[in-house]
Scaffold this motif. Structure first.
Motif, short mmCIF file in Angstrom:
data_model
loop_
_atom_site.label_atom_id
_atom_site.label_comp_id
_atom_site.label_asym_id
_atom_site.label_seq_id
_atom_site.Cartn_x
_atom_site.Cartn_y
_atom_site.Cartn_z
N ILE A 13 -53.96 -70.19 -39.96
CA ILE A 13 -54.99 -70.44 -40.98
C ILE A 13 -55.73 -69.14 -41.23
CG2 ILE A 13 -57.07 -71.74 -41.56
CD1 ILE A 13 -56.30 -73.75 -39.36
N ARG A 14 -55.99 -68.87 -42.51
CA ARG A 14 -56.86 -67.74 -42.88
C ARG A 14 -57.64 -68.13 -44.12
NH1 ARG A 14 -54.01 -64.77 -46.89
NH2 ARG A 14 -51.87 -65.53 -46.99
N LEU A 54 -54.44 -83.96 -43.00
CA LEU A 54 -53.93 -82.98 -42.04
C LEU A 54 -55.03 -82.06 -41.51
CD1 LEU A 54 -51.29 -84.07 -43.23
CD2 LEU A 54 -50.39 -81.78 -43.12
N PHE A 55 -56.16 -82.01 -42.21
CA PHE A 55 -57.26 -81.12 -41.82
C PHE A 55 -58.28 -81.88 -40.97
CE2 PHE A 55 -55.56 -78.79 -45.33
CZ PHE A 55 -55.91 -77.47 -45.12
N ALA A 56 -58.75 -81.25 -39.91
CA ALA A 56 -59.90 -81.71 -39.14
C ALA A 56 -60.98 -80.66 -39.35
CB ALA A 56 -59.56 -81.85 -37.67
N ASN A 112 -70.74 -72.27 -41.25
CA ASN A 112 -69.53 -71.87 -40.51
C ASN A 112 -68.84 -73.05 -39.83
OD1 ASN A 112 -71.59 -69.28 -40.01
ND2 ASN A 112 -69.55 -68.81 -40.75
N PRO A 113 -68.25 -73.96 -40.62
CA PRO A 113 -67.51 -75.07 -40.00
C PRO A 113 -66.22 -74.55 -39.36
CG PRO A 113 -67.15 -75.06 -42.35
CD PRO A 113 -68.18 -73.99 -42.07
N LYS A 114 -65.67 -75.37 -38.50
CA LYS A 114 -64.38 -75.04 -37.88
C LYS A 114 -63.32 -75.97 -38.46
CE LYS A 114 -66.16 -73.05 -33.65
NZ LYS A 114 -67.43 -72.74 -34.23
N VAL A 115 -62.17 -75.39 -38.77
CA VAL A 115 -61.08 -76.15 -39.39
C VAL A 115 -59.84 -76.05 -38.51
CG1 VAL A 115 -59.56 -76.32 -41.39
CG2 VAL A 115 -61.97 -75.74 -41.70
N ALA A 116 -59.22 -77.18 -38.28
CA ALA A 116 -57.93 -77.24 -37.59
C ALA A 116 -56.98 -78.02 -38.48
CB ALA A 116 -58.07 -77.91 -36.23
N VAL A 117 -55.71 -77.76 -38.32
CA VAL A 117 -54.66 -78.47 -39.06
C VAL A 117 -53.70 -79.04 -38.04
CG1 VAL A 117 -52.81 -78.23 -40.74
CG2 VAL A 117 -54.90 -76.91 -41.02
N ARG A 118 -53.41 -80.34 -38.19
CA ARG A 118 -52.50 -81.01 -37.26
C ARG A 118 -51.64 -82.00 -38.02
NH1 ARG A 118 -57.48 -81.26 -34.78
NH2 ARG A 118 -57.68 -79.91 -32.97
N GLY A 119 -50.43 -82.14 -37.54
CA GLY A 119 -49.53 -83.11 -38.15
C GLY A 119 -48.17 -83.08 -37.49
N THR A 120 -47.22 -83.67 -38.19
CA THR A 120 -45.85 -83.75 -37.69
C THR A 120 -44.91 -83.26 -38.77
OG1 THR A 120 -46.41 -85.64 -36.30
CG2 THR A 120 -44.08 -85.31 -36.79
N TRP A 121 -44.02 -82.36 -38.42
CA TRP A 121 -42.98 -81.94 -39.35
C TRP A 121 -42.13 -83.18 -39.64
CZ3 TRP A 121 -43.99 -77.36 -41.20
CH2 TRP A 121 -44.52 -76.36 -40.39
N MET A 122 -42.00 -83.57 -40.90
CA MET A 122 -41.19 -84.73 -41.26
C MET A 122 -39.70 -84.42 -41.18
SD MET A 122 -43.20 -86.58 -44.36
CE MET A 122 -42.03 -87.93 -44.39
N GLY A 123 -39.37 -83.15 -41.42
CA GLY A 123 -37.97 -82.78 -41.35
C GLY A 123 -37.80 -81.27 -41.35
N ALA A 153 -52.70 -75.81 -35.87
CA ALA A 153 -53.29 -74.47 -35.95
C ALA A 153 -54.80 -74.65 -35.92
CB ALA A 153 -52.87 -73.76 -37.23
N GLY A 154 -55.46 -73.67 -35.34
CA GLY A 154 -56.92 -73.69 -35.30
C GLY A 154 -57.41 -74.15 -33.95
N PRO A 155 -58.72 -74.27 -33.82
CA PRO A 155 -59.70 -74.22 -34.89
C PRO A 155 -59.96 -72.80 -35.39
CG PRO A 155 -60.79 -74.61 -32.78
CD PRO A 155 -59.31 -74.60 -32.52
N PHE A 156 -60.29 -72.75 -36.66
CA PHE A 156 -60.56 -71.50 -37.36
C PHE A 156 -61.95 -71.62 -37.97
CE2 PHE A 156 -60.61 -69.13 -41.37
CZ PHE A 156 -60.24 -67.88 -40.94
#
Length: 163
Positions: A13-14, A54-56, A112-123, A153-156
């Motif tokens: 993440i950037r 997908l974002f927290a 300055n919030p923190k962002v993370a991305v999480r999920g599952t690759w579908m394929g 990825a993250g938290p950023f």
């Protein structure tokens, strides 16, 4: 083997803008010798990743992420060709995501919030996209060569400036 192959996909993440807050999610194939074909649906490369959940996003000073409204998307099967990305070894693809005010109001975020991305690759496949025929994709969930697994990825820390 699946976890080993998927471990070569790095998500980073950037921030690319502060008003509105805009994040770029980079997906890099760190495999030394294998190209990877990714179904972009519900991945960091999906333009709808934010409303899909997908974002927290944790506001500045908060302990828990915001409860962001999410959507479901019904997609036509098999996935069209433009739903796939093939990354050669060392190659990166990027998708920008705007933290849109109607989904995450800047006043709720703090500076300055923190962002993370999480999920599952579908394929993810170790074959070129050209070998993913419509017939094969009609049965992609039983395709023995399809890999699936978690990404994150993250938290950023994001910088937010209200307009």
């Amino acid at each position: 083997m699946p976890n080993d192959v998927l471990s070569h996909l790095a998500v980073h993440i950037r921030q690319t803008a502060t008003t509105p807050p805009t994040l770029a999610l980079d997906v890099t194939n760190n495999s030394p010798d294998t190209s990877l074909t990714i179904l972009t649906w519900e991945s960091p490369l999906d333009p709808a990743a934010l409303p899909l959940g997908l974002f927290a996003i944790t506001p500045d000073g908060a302990r828990q992420p915001l409860d962001i409204p999410t959507i479901q998307i019904r997609r036509v099967m098999p996935p069209p060709r433009d739903s796939f990305v093939t990354l050669k070894p060392g190659e990166t693809r990027t998708q920008e995501h705007v933290l849109r005010e109607e989904i995450v109001p800047p006043a709720d975020l703090g500076p300055n919030p923190k962002v993370a991305v999480r999920g599952t690759w579908m394929g993810v496949w170790t074959i070129p996209v050209e070998e993913l025929t419509p017939g094969r994709l009609d049965n992609m969930y039983t395709d023995e060569e399809r890999l699936s697994g978690p990404f994150e990825a993250g938290p950023f820390e994001v910088t937010v400036h209200e307009a």
